[in-house]
Write a protein that holds these residues in place. Structure first.
Motif, PDB file in Angstrom:
ATOM      1  N   HIS A  88       0.816  -1.229   0.000  1.00 59.94           N
ATOM      2  CA  HIS A  88       0.000   0.000   0.000  1.00 59.94           C
ATOM      3  C   HIS A  88       0.843   1.269   0.000  1.00 59.94           C
ATOM      4  O   HIS A  88       0.557   2.186  -0.780  1.00 59.94           O
ATOM      5  N   GLY A 100       1.973   2.387  -3.390  1.00 57.04           N
ATOM      6  CA  GLY A 100       0.964   2.671  -4.389  1.00 57.04           C
ATOM      7  C   GLY A 100       0.193   1.496  -4.953  1.00 57.04           C
ATOM      8  O   GLY A 100      -0.523   1.647  -5.924  1.00 57.04           O
ATOM      9  N   LYS A 111      -2.735  -1.480  -4.704  1.00 53.99           N
ATOM     10  CA  LYS A 111      -3.986  -1.805  -4.027  1.00 53.99           C
ATOM     11  C   LYS A 111      -4.456  -3.174  -4.532  1.00 53.99           C
ATOM     12  O   LYS A 111      -4.422  -3.441  -5.737  1.00 53.99           O
ATOM     13  N   THR A 160      -6.781  -5.835  -5.901  1.00 55.63           N
ATOM     14  CA  THR A 160      -8.039  -5.866  -6.630  1.00 55.63           C
ATOM     15  C   THR A 160      -8.755  -7.184  -6.379  1.00 55.63           C
ATOM     16  O   THR A 160      -9.968  -7.258  -6.523  1.00 55.63           O
ATOM     17  N   ARG A 176      -2.874  -3.805  -8.172  1.00 56.10           N
ATOM     18  CA  ARG A 176      -2.783  -2.795  -9.226  1.00 56.10           C
ATOM     19  C   ARG A 176      -2.103  -1.556  -8.651  1.00 56.10           C
ATOM     20  O   ARG A 176      -2.435  -1.094  -7.564  1.00 56.10           O
ATOM     21  N   LYS A 177      -1.169  -1.037  -9.424  1.00 49.55           N
ATOM     22  CA  LYS A 177      -0.474   0.188  -9.022  1.00 49.55           C
ATOM     23  C   LYS A 177      -1.357   1.375  -9.350  1.00 49.55           C
ATOM     24  O   LYS A 177      -1.893   1.478 -10.453  1.00 49.55           O
ATOM     25  N   SER A 178      -1.536   2.256  -8.382  1.00 46.60           N
ATOM     26  CA  SER A 178      -2.325   3.471  -8.586  1.00 46.60           C
ATOM     27  C   SER A 178      -1.630   4.363  -9.592  1.00 46.60           C
ATOM     28  O   SER A 178      -0.414   4.456  -9.625  1.00 46.60           O
ATOM     29  N   GLN A 179      -2.431   5.027 -10.403  1.00 43.52           N
ATOM     30  CA  GLN A 179      -1.893   5.979 -11.362  1.00 43.52           C
ATOM     31  C   GLN A 179      -1.623   7.298 -10.648  1.00 43.52           C
ATOM     32  O   GLN A 179      -2.487   7.820  -9.966  1.00 43.52           O
ATOM     33  N   CYS A 180      -0.434   7.816 -10.813  1.00 46.27           N
ATOM     34  CA  CYS A 180      -0.085   9.114 -10.213  1.00 46.27           C
ATOM     35  C   CYS A 180      -0.697  10.220 -11.060  1.00 46.27           C
ATOM     36  O   CYS A 180      -0.718  10.139 -12.280  1.00 46.27           O
ATOM     37  N   GLU A 181      -1.179  11.235 -10.398  1.00 38.61           N
ATOM     38  CA  GLU A 181      -1.717  12.384 -11.114  1.00 38.61           C
ATOM     39  C   GLU A 181      -0.541  13.216 -11.633  1.00 38.61           C
ATOM     40  O   GLU A 181       0.483  13.362 -10.966  1.00 38.61           O
TER      41      GLU A 181
END
Length: 62
Positions: free
Chosen positions: A25, A28, A30, A32, A54-59
């Protein structure tokens, strides 16, 4: 994932699903899906899990 929650010593060393979450976590990821591995060999049945992360997409920085 091969979580072992009633095993002393190792290898394999004691690990739990929450241990995976604690490590993934902050960088990045999470989960699924985490489920029992129905195709595990008999001695690991109910102790082995399949996890999809799944890796979170960075803004984008503006």
């Amino acid at each position: 994932m091969y979580p072992i929650d009633d095993h002393e010593g190792g290898p394999p060393f004691k690990v739990s699903v929450s241990d995976y979450e604690e490590m993934l976590h902050p960088v990045g990821f999470k989960a699924t899906c985490i489920s029992d591995n129905e195709l595990a060999i008999s001695r690991r049945k109910g102790r082995e899990k399949l996890g999809r992360w799944r890796k979170s997409q960075c803004e984008a920085l503006v």
